[in-house]
Write a protein that holds these residues in place. Structure first.
Motif, PDB file in Angstrom:
ATOM      1  N   GLN A   1       0.828  -1.206   0.000  1.00 21.85           N
ATOM      2  CA  GLN A   1       0.000   0.000   0.000  1.00 21.85           C
ATOM      3  C   GLN A   1       0.862   1.255   0.000  1.00 21.85           C
ATOM      4  O   GLN A   1       0.514   2.264  -0.617  1.00 21.85           O
ATOM      5  CB  GLN A   1      -0.943  -0.002   1.202  1.00 21.85           C
ATOM      6  N   GLN A   2       1.995   1.193   0.676  1.00 25.54           N
ATOM      7  CA  GLN A   2       2.912   2.332   0.661  1.00 25.54           C
ATOM      8  C   GLN A   2       3.417   2.592  -0.757  1.00 25.54           C
ATOM      9  O   GLN A   2       3.535   3.747  -1.192  1.00 25.54           O
ATOM     10  CB  GLN A   2       4.093   2.067   1.591  1.00 25.54           C
ATOM     11  N   VAL A   3       3.712   1.524  -1.498  1.00 26.49           N
ATOM     12  CA  VAL A   3       4.151   1.680  -2.886  1.00 26.49           C
ATOM     13  C   VAL A   3       3.048   2.325  -3.715  1.00 26.49           C
ATOM     14  O   VAL A   3       3.298   3.257  -4.494  1.00 26.49           O
ATOM     15  CB  VAL A   3       4.536   0.308  -3.477  1.00 26.49           C
ATOM     16  N   ILE A   4       1.817   1.853  -3.542  1.00 28.42           N
ATOM     17  CA  ILE A   4       0.693   2.390  -4.314  1.00 28.42           C
ATOM     18  C   ILE A   4       0.448   3.852  -3.981  1.00 28.42           C
ATOM     19  O   ILE A   4       0.301   4.696  -4.868  1.00 28.42           O
ATOM     20  CB  ILE A   4      -0.570   1.537  -4.059  1.00 28.42           C
ATOM     21  N   ASP A   5       0.425   4.168  -2.681  1.00 27.43           N
ATOM     22  CA  ASP A   5       0.153   5.545  -2.266  1.00 27.43           C
ATOM     23  C   ASP A   5       1.269   6.492  -2.698  1.00 27.43           C
ATOM     24  O   ASP A   5       1.011   7.633  -3.102  1.00 27.43           O
ATOM     25  CB  ASP A   5      -0.009   5.609  -0.745  1.00 27.43           C
ATOM     26  N   GLY A   6       2.507   6.028  -2.626  1.00 25.92           N
ATOM     27  CA  GLY A   6       3.626   6.912  -2.879  1.00 25.92           C
ATOM     28  C   GLY A   6       3.995   7.069  -4.343  1.00 25.92           C
ATOM     29  O   GLY A   6       4.525   8.115  -4.734  1.00 25.92           O
ATOM     30  N   LEU A   7       3.716   6.038  -5.148  1.00 25.63           N
ATOM     31  CA  LEU A   7       4.231   6.050  -6.517  1.00 25.63           C
ATOM     32  C   LEU A   7       3.178   5.979  -7.610  1.00 25.63           C
ATOM     33  O   LEU A   7       3.484   6.270  -8.763  1.00 25.63           O
ATOM     34  CB  LEU A   7       5.207   4.878  -6.705  1.00 25.63           C
ATOM     35  N   LEU A   8       1.952   5.578  -7.283  1.00 24.34           N
ATOM     36  CA  LEU A   8       0.966   5.338  -8.341  1.00 24.34           C
ATOM     37  C   LEU A   8      -0.117   6.402  -8.440  1.00 24.34           C
ATOM     38  O   LEU A   8      -1.034   6.276  -9.260  1.00 24.34           O
ATOM     39  CB  LEU A   8       0.308   3.967  -8.153  1.00 24.34           C
ATOM     40  N   ALA A   9      -0.049   7.433  -7.617  1.00 18.89           N
ATOM     41  CA  ALA A   9      -1.006   8.548  -7.691  1.00 18.89           C
ATOM     42  C   ALA A   9      -2.454   8.062  -7.649  1.00 18.89           C
ATOM     43  O   ALA A   9      -3.322   8.592  -8.344  1.00 18.89           O
ATOM     44  CB  ALA A   9      -0.766   9.368  -8.964  1.00 18.89           C
TER      45      ALA A   9
ATOM     46  N   MET B   1       2.101  -7.651  -6.726  1.00 23.96           N
ATOM     47  CA  MET B   1       2.238  -6.333  -6.125  1.00 23.96           C
ATOM     48  C   MET B   1       0.974  -5.502  -6.312  1.00 23.96           C
ATOM     49  O   MET B   1       0.292  -5.178  -5.338  1.00 23.96           O
ATOM     50  CB  MET B   1       3.445  -5.621  -6.733  1.00 23.96           C
ATOM     51  N   PHE B   2       0.661  -5.131  -7.555  1.00 28.45           N
ATOM     52  CA  PHE B   2      -0.499  -4.259  -7.764  1.00 28.45           C
ATOM     53  C   PHE B   2      -0.975  -4.359  -9.205  1.00 28.45           C
ATOM     54  O   PHE B   2      -0.228  -4.717 -10.114  1.00 28.45           O
ATOM     55  CB  PHE B   2      -0.163  -2.792  -7.438  1.00 28.45           C
ATOM     56  N   TRP B   3      -2.257  -4.076  -9.365  1.00 29.23           N
ATOM     57  CA  TRP B   3      -2.846  -3.814 -10.683  1.00 29.23           C
ATOM     58  C   TRP B   3      -2.736  -2.315 -10.917  1.00 29.23           C
ATOM     59  O   TRP B   3      -3.156  -1.512 -10.070  1.00 29.23           O
ATOM     60  CB  TRP B   3      -4.314  -4.227 -10.726  1.00 29.23           C
ATOM     61  N   LEU B   4      -2.174  -1.937 -12.039  1.00 31.01           N
ATOM     62  CA  LEU B   4      -2.030  -0.520 -12.376  1.00 31.01           C
ATOM     63  C   LEU B   4      -3.050  -0.164 -13.444  1.00 31.01           C
ATOM     64  O   LEU B   4      -3.156  -0.848 -14.467  1.00 31.01           O
ATOM     65  CB  LEU B   4      -0.614  -0.248 -12.898  1.00 31.01           C
TER      66      LEU B   4
END
Length: 531
Positions: free
Chosen positions: A304-312, A497-500
């Motif tokens: 979640q930190q990656v998503i919040d910090g890097l994916l806007a 990790m995440f769906w972008l």
């Protein structure tokens, strides 16, 4: 590299003429829709191309697949005008008779059967054979425009197996399957779609012209030329988009979303996509053959930190290869939490402790928990792996980042020459079973250049993949893919990790740009400059 040799004087002359017109960005503005790309394409061969945008160019611009998806994600005719399903044993396709290869020959059942046979040949190492045709056993031409496929086993969503384009038998039949990946054809393709590739200057631009023979029933020829310009720097690309040097920018980095939204001359295209990012662990290299280590490292990652910090805000934590928008996504399963305490417990149980007080864990033999993390060189991936390096260091793992050019990364990943890799998977079609089989089934672990690049061998995963592929009842499908997802959380064969969200932008000079989960380029034949 020089312009791809087209082996035909007429086409070569056309390429020269096209480049004379397209010599600079300014000249292109009045003559062609210009799309900007961050990196060059690898080639356009339906049998061997695997990169996201290369596949989209194949499916929507250069070739004509057997079937396409409509805007409700239902199957609609394309090269196949109609079909008859023979229960759960076979399907017969009747092809259109007016689709021609760009050299004037008709596309026939022989081309379809040839493509199927080459895709299934292990030497080809074709993702088409692994992800689309694993449940199809045999193809035969009944006549020149009728082809029958027989299934290897009953399976769900059978029509989705055929969202692929045939390749020309008359141009590729003499090339050994193992050599198809490096065939000169790939950079000078003869397709069957609405556009023809007439020029390609490596790492600079590609020029496409409308195919005047494309059938009106399939949309007819596009309105004008199409140019892809290769512009690696995101800031330069945004400037080009604002000033009109390019008309469509894809993909847009998440950190440019707000800037694009604030620019009245630009339109942001953002939609739930088919791209999942993940950490691939090489099970053939210690310590990644141990599920406790893989799970422990996953628990040490704050996704979640990656998503919040890097994916806007343009991403969502991933559980598996089933997108959150898909009806088979198991909404009652929570993502693996971020927990350094549980990570520590599992690593200790696996024999990894900080034995010398330097902050890095060692095993009983004194080997440090150290590995190289491979990634392609673009701003988002570089930023993500830098965050991962810091997060995993807190868990006692020393991560050495190796960022390389995309094709170099891809070659290492395909060749299984890596410890860990941060990369992505595109849901090749909307058939849920295809990605799990290609990525995880044990039968693919020893297949050279297969998509099971982590060398996953797990009988329980195999069981659920096979059950899910065969299940035709929606209730049973949901049950199977729920259990499959639960097992993924325990085993962490890779760490999702995440769906972008897919992100692109277009300028005010172009119209007809529509994007959705089918892909950014699904409407490319209808892009045109405003009059």
């Amino acid at each position: 590299m020089d312009l791809a040799a087209l082996s035909r004087i007429g086409r070569a002359a056309g390429a020269v003429a096209a480049f004379a017109v397209a010599a600079c960005g300014g000249a292109e503005r009045g003559a062609a829709v210009v799309a900007g790309m961050r990196w060059d394409f690898t080639g356009f061969n339906p049998l061997t191309t695997t990169d996201q945008y290369g596949v989209e160019v194949i499916n929507f611009a250069l070739y004509t697949p057997l079937v396409q998806y409509d805007d409700t994600l239902g199957i609609r005719p394309a090269l196949a005008a109609s079909w008859d399903a023979w229960g759960d044993t076979a399907i017969v396709f009747r092809l259109r008779r007016d689709v021609l290869w760009h050299d004037g020959r008709p596309v026939t059942a022989g081309d379809v059967v040839f493509t199927f046979e080459r895709a299934k040949a292990p030497e080809t190492a074709s993702l088409l054979g692994q992800a689309f045709l694993a449940d199809v056993a045999h193809a035969e031409a009944i006549d020149s425009f009728t082809v029958r496929f027989r299934y290897a086993r009953p399976h769900a969503q059978a029509l989705e197996d055929f969202w692929w384009a045939p390749a020309p038998r008359h141009l590729l039949a003499d090339i050994p399957p193992a050599d198809l990946r490096n065939a000169s054809f790939n950079r000078a393709p003869v397709g069957s779609g609405p556009y023809r590739l007439v020029a390609w200057q490596a790492n600079d631009r590609l020029v496409f012209e409308p195919n005047p023979a494309y059938p009106a029933a399939l949309g007819g020829p596009p309105a004008g030329r199409l140019v892809f310009r290769i512009v690696p720097e995101a800031s330069t690309m945004l400037t080009e988009l604002i000033t009109g040097g390019v008309h469509v920018d894809l993909p847009v980095p998440p950190d440019q979303v707000e800037r694009i939204r604030a620019e009245p001359r630009l339109t942001l295209h953002a939609f739930p996509g088919r791209t999942v990012y993940y950490l691939g662990w090489n099970h053939a290299r210690p310590p990644f053959g141990d599920a406790r280590v893989r799970r422990a490292l996953a628990l040490a990652i704050d996704r979640q930190q990656v998503i919040d910090g890097l994916l806007a805000g343009q991403g969502e934590i991933a559980l598996s290869t089933i997108p959150p928008w898909h009806p088979l996504h198991p909404r009652d399963i929570a993502p693996l939490p971020f927990s350094l305490e549980e990570s520590d417990r599992l690593l200790r149980a696996a024999g990894w402790q900080d034995r010398d007080g330097d902050g890095i864990r060692e095993n009983e033999q004194g080997r440090p928990l150290r590995f190289t993390l491979l990634a392609a060189d673009d701003p988002l991936r570089r930023s993500v792996v830098e965050v991962l390096e810091r997060q995993l260091r807190r868990a006692g793992a020393l991560v050495e980042i190796r960022v390389t050019e995309f094709q170099t990364m891809l070659a290492q990943h395909r060749g299984r020459d890596f410890d860990a890799v941060f990369t992505n998977w595109i849901l090749d079609n909307f058939r849920v079973a295809s990605a799990p089989f290609a990525l995880f089934h044990s039968s693919q672990a020893d297949v050279e250049r297969s998509a099971n690049r982590s060398s996953v061998r797990n009988a329980a995963l195999d069981h659920w993949i096979e059950e899910g592929g065969a299940a035709t009842d929606p209730v049973r499908q949901r049950e199977v893919w729920r259990e499959f997802t639960r097992l993924l959380q325990d085993e962490q064969p890779v760490t999702f990790m995440f769906w972008l969200n897919e992100l692109a932008a277009s300028g005010e000079a172009v119209e007809g740009v529509v994007m959705d989960p089918r892909g950014e380029l699904h409407a490319i034949a209808r892009w045109r400059l405003r009059q």
